[in-house]
Design a protein around this motif. Structure first.
Motif, PDB file in Angstrom:
ATOM      1  N   ALA A  35      -4.808  -6.539  14.799  1.00  0.00           N
ATOM      2  CA  ALA A  35      -4.619  -5.728  13.601  1.00  0.00           C
ATOM      3  C   ALA A  35      -5.943  -5.152  13.137  1.00  0.00           C
ATOM      4  N   SER A  36      -5.897  -3.968  12.514  1.00  0.00           N
ATOM      5  CA  SER A  36      -7.067  -3.301  11.943  1.00  0.00           C
ATOM      6  C   SER A  36      -8.070  -2.996  13.070  1.00  0.00           C
ATOM      7  N   TYR A  37      -9.292  -3.589  13.033  1.00  0.00           N
ATOM      8  CA  TYR A  37     -10.162  -3.377  14.196  1.00  0.00           C
ATOM      9  C   TYR A  37      -9.511  -3.939  15.456  1.00  0.00           C
ATOM     10  N   GLY A  38      -8.798  -5.047  15.331  1.00  0.00           N
ATOM     11  CA  GLY A  38      -8.099  -5.602  16.483  1.00  0.00           C
ATOM     12  C   GLY A  38      -7.103  -4.615  17.068  1.00  0.00           C
ATOM     13  N   GLY A  39      -6.509  -3.771  16.205  1.00  0.00           N
ATOM     14  CA  GLY A  39      -5.630  -2.711  16.693  1.00  0.00           C
ATOM     15  C   GLY A  39      -6.399  -1.665  17.469  1.00  0.00           C
ATOM     16  N   TYR A  40      -7.611  -1.348  16.981  1.00  0.00           N
ATOM     17  CA  TYR A  40      -8.468  -0.424  17.737  1.00  0.00           C
ATOM     18  C   TYR A  40      -8.822  -1.023  19.092  1.00  0.00           C
ATOM     19  N   ALA A  41      -9.258  -2.290  19.108  1.00  0.00           N
ATOM     20  CA  ALA A  41      -9.644  -2.924  20.368  1.00  0.00           C
ATOM     21  C   ALA A  41      -8.471  -2.970  21.334  1.00  0.00           C
TER      22      ALA A  41
ATOM     23  N   TRP B  48      -1.254  -3.310  15.221  1.00  0.00           N
ATOM     24  CA  TRP B  48      -0.714  -3.098  13.881  1.00  0.00           C
ATOM     25  C   TRP B  48      -1.839  -2.807  12.909  1.00  0.00           C
ATOM     26  N   VAL B  49      -1.600  -1.806  12.091  1.00  0.00           N
ATOM     27  CA  VAL B  49      -2.536  -1.247  11.091  1.00  0.00           C
ATOM     28  C   VAL B  49      -3.904  -0.968  11.712  1.00  0.00           C
ATOM     29  N   GLY B  50      -3.906  -0.503  12.959  1.00  0.00           N
ATOM     30  CA  GLY B  50      -5.152  -0.360  13.699  1.00  0.00           C
ATOM     31  C   GLY B  50      -5.803   1.010  13.594  1.00  0.00           C
ATOM     32  N   VAL B  51      -7.128   0.996  13.575  1.00  0.00           N
ATOM     33  CA  VAL B  51      -7.928   2.225  13.675  1.00  0.00           C
ATOM     34  C   VAL B  51      -7.710   2.816  15.065  1.00  0.00           C
TER      35      VAL B  51
ATOM     36  N   MET C  95       3.421  -0.309  18.145  1.00  0.00           N
ATOM     37  CA  MET C  95       2.541  -0.011  17.022  1.00  0.00           C
ATOM     38  C   MET C  95       3.313  -0.157  15.711  1.00  0.00           C
ATOM     39  N   ALA C  96       2.636  -0.678  14.683  1.00  0.00           N
ATOM     40  CA  ALA C  96       3.249  -0.831  13.365  1.00  0.00           C
ATOM     41  C   ALA C  96       2.212  -0.560  12.282  1.00  0.00           C
ATOM     42  N   TYR C  97       2.637   0.123  11.227  1.00  0.00           N
ATOM     43  CA  TYR C  97       1.740   0.479  10.123  1.00  0.00           C
ATOM     44  C   TYR C  97       2.464   0.302   8.800  1.00  0.00           C
ATOM     45  N   GLY C  98       1.669   0.119   7.750  1.00  0.00           N
ATOM     46  CA  GLY C  98       2.211   0.060   6.400  1.00  0.00           C
ATOM     47  C   GLY C  98       2.216   1.444   5.781  1.00  0.00           C
ATOM     48  N   SER C  99       3.313   1.793   5.129  1.00  0.00           N
ATOM     49  CA  SER C  99       3.423   3.145   4.569  1.00  0.00           C
ATOM     50  C   SER C  99       2.408   3.403   3.461  1.00  0.00           C
ATOM     51  N   GLU C 100       1.936   2.325   2.808  1.00  0.00           N
ATOM     52  CA  GLU C 100       1.025   2.497   1.672  1.00  0.00           C
ATOM     53  C   GLU C 100      -0.415   2.085   1.996  1.00  0.00           C
ATOM     54  N   ASP C 101      -0.747   1.971   3.251  1.00  0.00           N
ATOM     55  CA  ASP C 101      -2.078   1.505   3.647  1.00  0.00           C
ATOM     56  C   ASP C 101      -3.139   2.538   3.285  1.00  0.00           C
TER      57      ASP C 101
END
Length: 665
Positions: free
Chosen positions: A513-519, A537-540, A595-601
């Motif tokens: 997730a986040s940077y982990g999503g980028y990696a 998820w929620v990844g750059v 892939m998964a993201y939050g609508s309000e992120d």
């Protein structure tokens, strides 16, 4: 819970084993929901100053509520709740009164959270008072949100607290605050910092509640770098003077930890005298530098201080090494710690001690948290509750600490969780990459890790360069290394496990997730033949968008200075950004992606995922896409965490599970 009593600490070993129903066998039948549902109690209990009561957070109707457990009766009583928010951060004002705040959930970043506020209530549920409205309520009334953060109790028998508020300096980008005395019964405040040395973001009091230290961060007009200035005064009314200055991008800042009980000896944390790892020192005011070193650690930064305010003792420091450690200076604490650890071999012990009453929290990789009452006079230990009773009697998997050499020789520590009861040979692997990237994983129970291990997957969690807590060199070795050496650290760890025969090279998946999503996404770009699947998820997906997406919270002086040095400078590093963009290199991706993201992120806005999804679909890749409506940078709702855990397991099973095509090669 059925009460059980033990006569001595040694006998308590047997009592605890019976009371806790220690796991015996691996169990793949544990429902995924059991790993991801809310714990029966959230976080550590907070012991009252008189040691007679505990404040705990327990779920009710999908939200954590505040309950008080009297240690003489062991009966919990709910004293505060909210239908829309979790109660968080309970703190005792005195023996009879508490304050707390509200939150959408522990996984939600501050910018996504419209909770906050500050509320007070007596331990019997009476005399409730709203001290600060929530962020949502303030926005609804079109007024500025003016939060208080608690700095200290007063210890004078009143219902007052010492708090910090940024109302006068809320427009200052790097923080400017005041210290006030707050009456939690009336809500009235008294300003304590008329004499203010500057735009102070952090304050330290002595044990007479005199403000003695102020820490300010400011942008140096000559070079636009962020500079820390630490101010000190000898006492109330004494002049403020500068005792330390340092640029944050050099890692030489001071962390004032507090005063010893003589109110003269200041202890500080930091990297002084050329040290790579932070240590704790006594500050030498005569020489304006550090004096005696009080505590350090060979593998981890130390910047923490443990005080017993009732006994007026400096008792030790806590160290967030790969497995947490406590270093006790006080002989009584050291003896009690040794006795408790002997009663819980292989687990970590934290305790609060008031008079004869000690509340003990035991946790570990297989234990999300168990709480006990220890009577220091009778030397008896009694179980009070467990955080996740649904996992009692189930054998979870051991989280090991390993180290390996990256291709340039840098030591990389990592956690490795092997499926319990399975030979460590030719197993499928999930590389689970932490966010940040200036962050780290920690030892202890992890829902995702334990769920995957229960299904037969090895889980690998590398603390790649840029991870924090392992020294300045380890951290800065990752600066501007997105997709480069940081990515290679992950690859090198996987290949090391393959070489040892632990991992099947044909059954590897990368998630995060986040940077982990980028990696995850860039791992699929850089090593397309290594991974059979990826979950982001929620990844750059494009590093430059951290700076250019104007509705993201990643902006301001910190990003302009430290952010540009860690992640790249949008003014000068265009070639770097192109090279390490997962979106711009998506044509190299072969593996299926979830892939998964939050609508309000607002930390990593939805556009990061949408652009990557569209690019992959246009070129014919297999993409599964999920949007969690109303969620931000992580999932706060229990139902969403369960839904996500089930989706992750299904996807991984499909591509590297025992019945997948990869398993038949």
């Amino acid at each position: 819970m059925k009460k059980q009593f033990c006569k001595t600490v040694l006998a308590s070993i047997l009592c605890v084993a019976g009371a806790m129903s220690l796991p015996a066998y691996a169990d793949k039948s544990i429902p995924v929901a059991d790993f991801f549902k809310k714990a029966q109690f959230n976080g550590r209990p907070v012991l009252s100053p008189d040691g007679q009561s505990m404040a705990v957070l327990t779920p009710r109707n999908g939200r954590f509520v505040l309950a008080i457990i009297r240690l003489d009766s062991r009966q919990p009583k709910v004293i505060a709740s909210d239908a829309d928010y979790d109660i968080v951060s309970p703190r005792w004002v005195n023996d009879k009164r508490l304050v707390f705040s509200l939150s959408r959930g522990s996984d939600v970043v501050l910018e996504d959270n419209d909770g906050g506020g500050l509320f007070a209530v007596n331990s019997d549920g009476s005399n409730f008072r709203k001290l600060v409205p929530t962020k949502k309520e303030a926005q609804g009334g079109n007024v500025a949100y003016k939060p208080f953060s608690v700095l200290a109790r007063t210890f004078d028998g009143s219902n007052d607290l010492i708090v910090v508020n940024n109302q006068r300096g809320r427009d200052a980008q790097l923080g400017a605050s005041d210290v006030l005395r707050l009456d939690t019964t009336t809500g009235k405040t008294k300003l304590l910092t008329f004499d203010n040395p500057g735009k102070i973001g952090g304050w330290v009091l002595d044990h007479n509640n005199v403000i003695r230290i102020g820490v300010s961060n400011s942008v140096d007009p000559d070079n636009k770098r962020i500079k820390q200035t630490v101010y000190y005064r000898d006492g109330e009314g004494s002049p403020w003077k500068t005792i330390h200055q340092a640029y944050l991008d050099e890692g030489k800042e001071m962390n004032p930890l507090g005063f010893d009980f003589d109110n003269k000896t200041l202890l500080v944390g930091g990297r002084f005298n050329g040290r790579d790892k932070s240590a704790v020192y006594i500050w030498d005011f005569a020489k304006q530098t550090v004096g005696e070193m009080v505590a350090d650690h060979p593998d981890a930064d130390v910047s923490d201080l443990e005080l017993d305010l009732q006994r007026k003792k400096l008792i030790g420091v806590n160290v967030e090494a790969m497995t947490p450690e406590s270093i006790y200076f006080d002989e009584d604490y050291a003896k009690l710690d040794a006795s408790l650890r002997a009663s819980f071999p292989g687990q970590k012990v934290f305790f609060e001690w008031r008079g004869k009453n000690v509340v003990v929290v035991v946790y570990g990789d297989k234990n999300a948290g168990s709480v006990y009452f220890y009577d220091a006079e009778k030397k008896t230990l009694e179980p009070i509750y467990v955080a996740r009773p649904d996992l009692e009697g189930k054998k979870l998997s051991t989280q090991k600490v390993i180290n390996y050499a990256a291709r340039d020789g840098l030591n990389i520590p990592a956690y490795l969780t092997l499926p319990e009861g399975m030979p460590a040979k030719n197993l499928p692997l999930v590389a689970y990459i932490h966010g940040g990237p200036h962050a780290r994983d920690s030892f202890g129970y992890s829902p995702m890790t334990q769920m995957l291990a229960s299904r037969g997957y090895v889980v690998f969690q590398p603390q790649f360069r840029m991870s924090t807590g392992f020294g300045w060199k380890h951290h800065t070795a990752g600066w501007k290394q997105w997709g480069l050496a940081m990515q290679d650290d992950i690859t090198d760890g996987i290949e090391n496990l393959v070489k040892q025969g632990i991992v099947d090279k044909n059954r590897v998946c990368i998630i995060g997730a986040s940077y982990g999503g980028y990696a995850t996404m860039y791992g699929l770009v850089k090593d397309p033949d290594l991974y059979k699947c990826g979950i982001n998820w929620v990844g750059v997906t494009d590093v430059k968008m951290l700076f250019t997406v104007n509705w993201s919270d990643m902006s301001g002086p910190y990003m302009d200075n430290l952010g540009a040095k860690m992640h790249g400078d949008p003014k000068t590093d265009d070639a770097y950004f192109h090279k390490v963009s997962a979106i711009e290199n998506a044509s190299k991706i072969k593996a299926p992606v979830l892939m998964a993201y939050g609508s309000e992120d607002v930390r990593v806005p939805l556009i990061h995922g949408e652009k990557m999804r569209d690019k992959l679909k246009a070129q014919g890749n297999t993409v599964e896409w999920m949007v969690f409506t109303g969620e931000g940078h992580g999932w706060s709702k229990e139902s969403n965490n369960i839904k996500w855990g089930e989706a992750v397991l299904r996807f991984i099973d499909q591509y590297i599970g025992d019945n997948s095509p990869a398993a038949k090669k």
